[in-house]
Design a protein around this motif. Structure first.
Motif, PDB file in Angstrom:
ATOM      1  N   ASN A 444       0.870  -1.178   0.000  1.00 21.14           N
ATOM      2  CA  ASN A 444       0.000   0.000   0.000  1.00 21.14           C
ATOM      3  C   ASN A 444       0.906   1.227   0.000  1.00 21.14           C
ATOM      4  OD1 ASN A 444      -1.759   2.117   0.525  1.00 21.14           O
ATOM      5  ND2 ASN A 444      -2.933   1.010   2.060  1.00 21.14           N
ATOM      6  N   VAL A 445       0.916   1.961  -1.108  1.00 22.72           N
ATOM      7  CA  VAL A 445       1.768   3.139  -1.263  1.00 22.72           C
ATOM      8  C   VAL A 445       0.868   4.357  -1.380  1.00 22.72           C
ATOM      9  CG1 VAL A 445       3.580   4.240  -2.624  1.00 22.72           C
ATOM     10  CG2 VAL A 445       3.480   1.740  -2.457  1.00 22.72           C
ATOM     11  N   GLY A 446       1.178   5.401  -0.623  1.00 21.62           N
ATOM     12  CA  GLY A 446       0.312   6.571  -0.660  1.00 21.62           C
ATOM     13  C   GLY A 446       1.050   7.864  -0.380  1.00 21.62           C
ATOM     14  N   ALA A 447       0.491   8.944  -0.887  1.00 20.35           N
ATOM     15  CA  ALA A 447       0.963  10.292  -0.584  1.00 20.35           C
ATOM     16  C   ALA A 447      -0.249  11.108  -0.148  1.00 20.35           C
ATOM     17  CB  ALA A 447       1.628  10.926  -1.802  1.00 20.35           C
ATOM     18  N   TYR A 448      -0.048  11.997   0.831  1.00 16.94           N
ATOM     19  CA  TYR A 448      -1.180  12.729   1.383  1.00 16.94           C
ATOM     20  C   TYR A 448      -0.801  14.166   1.683  1.00 16.94           C
ATOM     21  CZ  TYR A 448       1.328  11.691   5.735  1.00 16.94           C
ATOM     22  OH  TYR A 448       2.297  11.582   6.695  1.00 16.94           O
ATOM     23  N   THR A 449      -1.810  15.002   1.772  1.00 14.32           N
ATOM     24  CA  THR A 449      -1.616  16.383   2.191  1.00 14.32           C
ATOM     25  C   THR A 449      -2.894  16.889   2.841  1.00 14.32           C
ATOM     26  OG1 THR A 449      -0.963  18.612   1.500  1.00 14.32           O
ATOM     27  CG2 THR A 449      -2.350  17.374  -0.016  1.00 14.32           C
ATOM     28  N   THR A 450      -2.725  17.750   3.833  1.00 12.73           N
ATOM     29  CA  THR A 450      -3.843  18.415   4.496  1.00 12.73           C
ATOM     30  C   THR A 450      -3.503  19.893   4.637  1.00 12.73           C
ATOM     31  OG1 THR A 450      -4.262  16.413   5.801  1.00 12.73           O
ATOM     32  CG2 THR A 450      -5.375  18.433   6.486  1.00 12.73           C
ATOM     33  N   LEU A 451      -4.447  20.738   4.277  1.00 13.58           N
ATOM     34  CA  LEU A 451      -4.264  22.183   4.346  1.00 13.58           C
ATOM     35  C   LEU A 451      -5.398  22.784   5.163  1.00 13.58           C
ATOM     36  CD1 LEU A 451      -2.773  24.754   3.373  1.00 13.58           C
ATOM     37  CD2 LEU A 451      -4.277  24.734   1.369  1.00 13.58           C
ATOM     38  N   GLY A 464      -7.974  18.324   1.957  1.00  6.29           N
ATOM     39  CA  GLY A 464      -6.847  17.409   1.823  1.00  6.29           C
ATOM     40  C   GLY A 464      -7.196  16.244   0.928  1.00  6.29           C
ATOM     41  N   ALA A 465      -6.228  15.381   0.692  1.00  9.04           N
ATOM     42  CA  ALA A 465      -6.440  14.210  -0.148  1.00  9.04           C
ATOM     43  C   ALA A 465      -5.309  13.219   0.065  1.00  9.04           C
ATOM     44  CB  ALA A 465      -6.521  14.605  -1.620  1.00  9.04           C
ATOM     45  N   ARG A 466      -5.611  11.991  -0.235  1.00  9.81           N
ATOM     46  CA  ARG A 466      -4.593  10.928  -0.231  1.00  9.81           C
ATOM     47  C   ARG A 466      -4.670  10.205  -1.565  1.00  9.81           C
ATOM     48  NH1 ARG A 466      -1.835   7.373   3.482  1.00  9.81           N
ATOM     49  NH2 ARG A 466      -1.467   5.353   2.497  1.00  9.81           N
ATOM     50  N   LEU A 467      -3.532  10.006  -2.198  1.00 14.62           N
ATOM     51  CA  LEU A 467      -3.432   9.260  -3.444  1.00 14.62           C
ATOM     52  C   LEU A 467      -2.816   7.906  -3.123  1.00 14.62           C
ATOM     53  CD1 LEU A 467      -3.961   9.614  -6.523  1.00 14.62           C
ATOM     54  CD2 LEU A 467      -1.530  10.200  -6.736  1.00 14.62           C
ATOM     55  N   SER A 468      -3.557   6.833  -3.383  1.00 12.96           N
ATOM     56  CA  SER A 468      -3.140   5.492  -2.957  1.00 12.96           C
ATOM     57  C   SER A 468      -3.023   4.548  -4.138  1.00 12.96           C
ATOM     58  CB  SER A 468      -4.142   4.914  -1.954  1.00 12.96           C
ATOM     59  OG  SER A 468      -4.289   5.731  -0.829  1.00 12.96           O
ATOM     60  N   SER A 469      -2.070   3.630  -4.019  1.00  9.17           N
ATOM     61  CA  SER A 469      -1.928   2.533  -4.975  1.00  9.17           C
ATOM     62  C   SER A 469      -1.756   1.238  -4.194  1.00  9.17           C
ATOM     63  CB  SER A 469      -0.725   2.756  -5.891  1.00  9.17           C
ATOM     64  OG  SER A 469      -0.924   3.881  -6.719  1.00  9.17           O
ATOM     65  N   ILE A 470      -2.522   0.218  -4.593  1.00  7.35           N
ATOM     66  CA  ILE A 470      -2.536  -1.076  -3.911  1.00  7.35           C
ATOM     67  C   ILE A 470      -2.030  -2.148  -4.866  1.00  7.35           C
ATOM     68  CG2 ILE A 470      -3.944  -2.705  -2.617  1.00  7.35           C
ATOM     69  CD1 ILE A 470      -3.823   0.086  -1.396  1.00  7.35           C
ATOM     70  N   TYR A 471      -1.083  -2.964  -4.392  1.00 10.52           N
ATOM     71  CA  TYR A 471      -0.551  -4.073  -5.186  1.00 10.52           C
ATOM     72  C   TYR A 471      -0.626  -5.345  -4.349  1.00 10.52           C
ATOM     73  CZ  TYR A 471       1.501  -0.053  -7.586  1.00 10.52           C
ATOM     74  OH  TYR A 471       1.694   1.151  -8.217  1.00 10.52           O
ATOM     75  N   ASP A 472      -1.099  -6.428  -4.975  1.00 14.45           N
ATOM     76  CA  ASP A 472      -1.268  -7.683  -4.249  1.00 14.45           C
ATOM     77  C   ASP A 472      -0.871  -8.835  -5.152  1.00 14.45           C
ATOM     78  OD1 ASP A 472      -1.900  -9.402  -2.263  1.00 14.45           O
ATOM     79  OD2 ASP A 472      -4.053  -9.049  -2.273  1.00 14.45           O
ATOM     80  N   ASP A 473       0.148  -9.585  -4.741  1.00 15.52           N
ATOM     81  CA  ASP A 473       0.587 -10.771  -5.477  1.00 15.52           C
ATOM     82  C   ASP A 473       0.290 -11.999  -4.633  1.00 15.52           C
ATOM     83  OD1 ASP A 473       1.548  -9.017  -7.338  1.00 15.52           O
ATOM     84  OD2 ASP A 473       3.632  -9.148  -6.674  1.00 15.52           O
ATOM     85  N   ILE A 474      -0.441 -12.951  -5.199  1.00 11.15           N
ATOM     86  CA  ILE A 474      -0.852 -14.141  -4.458  1.00 11.15           C
ATOM     87  C   ILE A 474      -0.402 -15.385  -5.230  1.00 11.15           C
ATOM     88  CG2 ILE A 474      -2.785 -15.432  -3.485  1.00 11.15           C
ATOM     89  CD1 ILE A 474      -4.334 -12.824  -3.389  1.00 11.15           C
ATOM     90  N   LYS A 475       0.321 -16.253  -4.529  1.00 14.21           N
ATOM     91  CA  LYS A 475       0.794 -17.490  -5.141  1.00 14.21           C
ATOM     92  C   LYS A 475       0.114 -18.674  -4.479  1.00 14.21           C
ATOM     93  CE  LYS A 475       4.914 -20.268  -6.071  1.00 14.21           C
ATOM     94  NZ  LYS A 475       6.391 -20.362  -5.942  1.00 14.21           N
ATOM     95  N   ASN A 476      -0.544 -19.498  -5.282  1.00 15.67           N
ATOM     96  CA  ASN A 476      -1.141 -20.733  -4.810  1.00 15.67           C
ATOM     97  C   ASN A 476      -0.062 -21.809  -4.807  1.00 15.67           C
ATOM     98  OD1 ASN A 476      -2.465 -23.376  -4.869  1.00 15.67           O
ATOM     99  ND2 ASN A 476      -4.360 -22.205  -5.063  1.00 15.67           N
ATOM    100  N   ASN A 489      -3.509   4.783  -8.160  1.00 15.98           N
ATOM    101  CA  ASN A 489      -3.869   6.197  -8.237  1.00 15.98           C
ATOM    102  C   ASN A 489      -5.319   6.471  -7.845  1.00 15.98           C
ATOM    103  OD1 ASN A 489      -1.248   6.814  -9.167  1.00 15.98           O
ATOM    104  ND2 ASN A 489      -1.848   6.358 -11.280  1.00 15.98           N
ATOM    105  N   GLU A 490      -5.734   5.856  -6.731  1.00 13.61           N
ATOM    106  CA  GLU A 490      -7.069   6.118  -6.201  1.00 13.61           C
ATOM    107  C   GLU A 490      -7.005   7.336  -5.278  1.00 13.61           C
ATOM    108  OE1 GLU A 490     -10.072   4.890  -6.717  1.00 13.61           O
ATOM    109  OE2 GLU A 490      -9.314   3.540  -8.285  1.00 13.61           O
ATOM    110  N   LEU A 491      -7.837   8.320  -5.559  1.00 13.61           N
ATOM    111  CA  LEU A 491      -7.837   9.567  -4.801  1.00 13.61           C
ATOM    112  C   LEU A 491      -8.933   9.547  -3.742  1.00 13.61           C
ATOM    113  CD1 LEU A 491      -6.427  12.370  -4.713  1.00 13.61           C
ATOM    114  CD2 LEU A 491      -8.367  13.232  -6.060  1.00 13.61           C
ATOM    115  N   SER A 492      -8.551   9.813  -2.482  1.00 17.39           N
ATOM    116  CA  SER A 492      -9.502   9.904  -1.375  1.00 17.39           C
ATOM    117  C   SER A 492      -9.499  11.349  -0.872  1.00 17.39           C
ATOM    118  CB  SER A 492      -9.115   8.951  -0.240  1.00 17.39           C
ATOM    119  OG  SER A 492      -9.103   7.612  -0.677  1.00 17.39           O
ATOM    120  N   PRO A 493     -10.498  12.146  -1.255  1.00 16.52           N
ATOM    121  CA  PRO A 493     -10.513  13.555  -0.854  1.00 16.52           C
ATOM    122  C   PRO A 493     -11.087  13.764   0.542  1.00 16.52           C
ATOM    123  CG  PRO A 493     -12.370  13.110  -2.288  1.00 16.52           C
ATOM    124  CD  PRO A 493     -11.587  11.817  -2.184  1.00 16.52           C
TER     125      PRO A 493
END
Length: 736
Positions: A444-451, A464-476, A489-493
């Motif tokens: 879970n990688v994100g950058a945020y700012t609040t003003l 403010g807002a947070r820009l998030s990227s989620i990566y998930d690798d699953i091996k059976n 690049n999901e934006l949470s305002p």
């Protein structure tokens, strides 16, 4: 009543005029420290006396308060509860000690609008306003400090628990819209102190805790703290027990005048006997009316063990009084091992048979989590106003689950649930270890700012807002197939407005949201569904009285969760990666209502925590459930009150406390069955006595009237768990 810092300063100024006539001068060294010194020979000997105020307005230790003057959970800005445009609560150190709370699940019972449910393997989950919580945070960072596998965090490590209700996308990134819990660690102190806490309660519940803190060098530029705790308790359920040793240590160092660094570690271990799965019911949904001590059909040899190791560090650098940089890192290693015998099946009302044992499996898992946060915060002036800003980035990575299992034959019992002998089921002979399940890596990688903009002296806008990227690798492991999922690049305002009606009252409104990926479900075109978005709309009025010693709030809220998946019945999608099923991301659910909260010193010597929540949940858009209750196990009405009064005069060594948690009726559905529970109230009382200057004792009785109720309402198959019967707790606490 607590004396405000401003009044202390005025008192010192007034005293200085008197002292001057005696040849004594008051010196002010900074905003937090003053001293008085001899300036003439009128007084032969006068040592320097220092008066120092705590500059950390958020810390609740030693405050003797049920509230805090500052918290950052919600916006990442250090604001008072009145200045935060969202519903926030705090469980202070004083509340934790007054109620003899040991673990997070106990403290959450105080928080307004929060309901908890004990699931399989003693996992505890929380909901607010009908929606689940995200994972817990520690010091504002994502953490495995949740109740997974029975690892409810030990509160001996923490100064307070901060609770945000509503979508927490700005501070967390991904999860449900119920809210977030932030546990704030205890830090070392510049003056020596030590405390000991001994408890003895019902069902042989023993708890001991030792906490020592202070400077490690003459100048107090190096400070340390060490906490050790141990719990050895039986449970009201037959044969259940828990053994939990826990340790916490931290060293903090000042490097020059601007830099502070710290390094710490904590360790928790758990050995337990459990009765997972809860109790079943009759096939028609009727209650079996078993004893609250019944473990269903769980064998006596059931167990679940684990350990959790954390290493954390951080740095804070002050560029100047207005700007600072904070770096923090966290590493966790959690291992769990045990069996998960979960007997399932409704009971036949004629034969009393039905529950069945699954094939036995003794399993092991390991999870490792790394998290990093960098945050720059400061103030700047524009248009004759001072504004606040926070900019930061976070990285969180979980690697697991590495599982092996030793399989055995299916356990056998000829008993019915009414005559079950937990010692009568033989433990299966186990085979060799084999790899099973999956190996996954989640990032879970994100950058945020609040003003925070000061439009006028009375009007503040927080965006403010947070820009998030989620990566998930699953091996059976069994097939070798690797599945890669991502949401980038999901934006949470975030947006809020606070308007001060006076020096004590503020109006506010806010919007926040959070997202949840649903990459395991696909459209008829074969593409992953858009994420679920939980949006929180809120408005209300907040009050702050007696220089922050008392906080009040009233809020109206609505949470809409959109893009929920439901089956696309017109497209069977035989080629879909999701086992031939296709979905449409058009479902929507809603929770709305109002909430009232009071926390702090209501009257002199009377500390209180009160909250009332009214909420309705329903499906707004759904093919089969539209118009029905979305979370029927969430009570429409929930009232929580606790108050402690310190007597005066000849009785000043005594305190009395009382409280109630009351909720309206709830129900659960299972097919055509509707399993109901009427409303109930749980009362608690407490008496405290000050033995001497250093030692206090208290006697508490919880569930005073021994109310029989289900803490978790399951189905006819399993999952029904009784709440704890009446219990007594004696505590003795010493502080030096």
């Amino acid at each position: 009543m607590k004396q405000p810092l401003l009044q202390k300063k005025y008192l010192i100024i007034a005293c200085s005029a008197v002292l001057a006539s005696m040849g004594i001068q008051a010196q002010e060294h900074n905003d937090q420290e003053q001293s008085v010194e001899q300036t003439s020979g009128l007084v032969s000997v006068l040592p320097t006396i220092s008066v120092r105020a705590d500059s950390d307005q958020a810390t609740t230790e030693h405050s003797q308060s049920y509230t805090t003057k500052s918290m950052s959970t919600g916006t990442r800005l250090a604001l008072s509860m009145r200045k935060t445009p969202q519903s926030v609560s705090v469980i202070s150190r004083q509340q934790i000690e007054d109620r003899n709370f040991v673990s997070l699940d106990q403290a959450m019972e105080l928080a307004p609008g929060i309901t908890s449910s004990t699931r399989n393997l003693n996992r505890v989950s929380y909901t607010a306003r009908g929606f689940a919580f995200t994972e817990n945070m520690v010091d504002g960072m994502p953490s495995m400090a949740d109740a997974d596998a029975g690892f409810t965090p030990n509160l001996a490590f923490f100064d307070r628990v901060e609770i945000l209700r509503g979508a927490a996308g700005l501070i967390y990134g991904t999860g449900s819209a119920g809210g977030a819990v932030n546990l704030v660690r205890k830090m070392p102190t510049a003056t020596p102190q030590a405390s000991i806490n001994l408890q003895r309660g019902s069902w042989d519940n023993y708890y001991s805790e030792f906490d020592v803190s202070g400077p490690l060098n003459k100048d107090a530029t190096v400070r340390g703290r060490f906490v050790a705790a141990y719990q050895d308790r039986e449970n009201f359920i037959d044969l259940e027990y828990t053994r939990k040793p826990a340790f916490y240590g931290i060293v903090e160092t000042d490097i020059g005048d601007k830099t502070t660094v710290f390094l710490g570690t904590s360790y928790e271990k758990m050995n337990s006997n459990i009765a997972p799965g809860g109790l079943p019911r009759y096939r028609n949904g009727d209650d079996l009316k078993l004893s609250r001590s019944s473990r269903g059909m769980a064998p006596a040899w059931n167990y679940w063990d684990g350990e959790n190791t954390t290493i954390f560090s951080g740095l804070k650098y002050n560029f100047n009084p207005d700007w600072s940089l904070r770096l923090a890192a966290n590493y966790q290693d959690r291992n769990q091992q045990g069996n998960a015998i979960n007997v399932r099946g409704a009971v036949d009302p004629v034969t009393s048979k039905g529950p069945q044992y699954p094939a036995f499996e003794d399993s092991y898992s390991s999870d490792r989590r790394m998290a990093f946060d960098a945050q720059l915060s400061g103030k700047f002036s524009l248009f004759n106003q001072t504004h606040d800003i926070v900019v930061g980035t976070t990285l969180s990575k979980i690697k697991g689950t590495e599982n092996w299992a030793r399989k055995g034959s299916r356990p056998v019992s000829d008993d019915t649930i009414f005559g079950f002998d937990p010692y009568g089921v033989k433990r299966p002979v186990l085979g060799p270890k084999v790899d099973s399940l999956t190996l996954s890596t989640f990032r879970n990688v994100g950058a945020y700012t609040t003003l925070r903009l000061s439009i006028t002296d009375d009007l503040k806008v927080i965006t403010g807002a947070r820009l998030s990227s989620i990566y998930d690798d699953i091996k059976n492991r069994s097939t070798g197939i690797v599945t890669k999922r991502k949401q980038t690049n999901e934006l949470s305002p975030y947006f809020g407005i606070v308007y001060d009606l006076s020096s004590t009252l503020s109006l506010y409104t806010s919007y926040s949201d959070i997202f949840t990926p649903q990459n395991t479900r696909f459209t008829r075109q074969g593409t992953p569904l858009d994420p679920v978005v939980g949006a929180n709309y809120e408005a209300g009025i907040k009050g702050e009285f007696y220089d922050g010693a008392l906080n009040t709030s009233f809020a109206v809220f609505r949470i809409d969760e959109s893009n929920r998946a439901y089956l696309d019945v017109e497209a069977p999608c035989s080629g879909s990666p999701d086992l031939g099923a296709c979905y449409i991301a058009e479902g929507k659910v809603r929770g709305e209502g109002y909430e009232f909260e009071v926390s702090g010193e209501l009257f002199p010597r009377l500390e209180t925590s009160m909250g009332y929540t009214h909420v309705n949940t329903k499906y707004i858009k759904d093919k089969t459930n539209e118009g029905k209750a979305f979370r029927s196990t969430t009570p429409e009405n929930l009232l929580k009150i606790w108050a402690k009064y310190q007597l005066s005069g000849a009785w000043s060594d005594w305190s009395i406390g009382a409280g109630v948690n009351a909720q309206s009726s709830t129900y659960n559905t299972s097919g055509a069955l509707k399993i109901e529970q009427s409303g109930y109230a749980l009362w608690s009382i407490q008496a405290g006595y000050k033995i001497n200057q250093n030692w206090n004792s208290s006697l508490s009785i919880n569930n005073l009237f021994d109310k029989v109720y289900y803490q978790r309402l399951g189905t006819e198959i399993n999952g029904n768990r009784y709440g704890e019967p009446r219990s007594v707790m004696l505590s003795v606490r010493g502080k030096y």
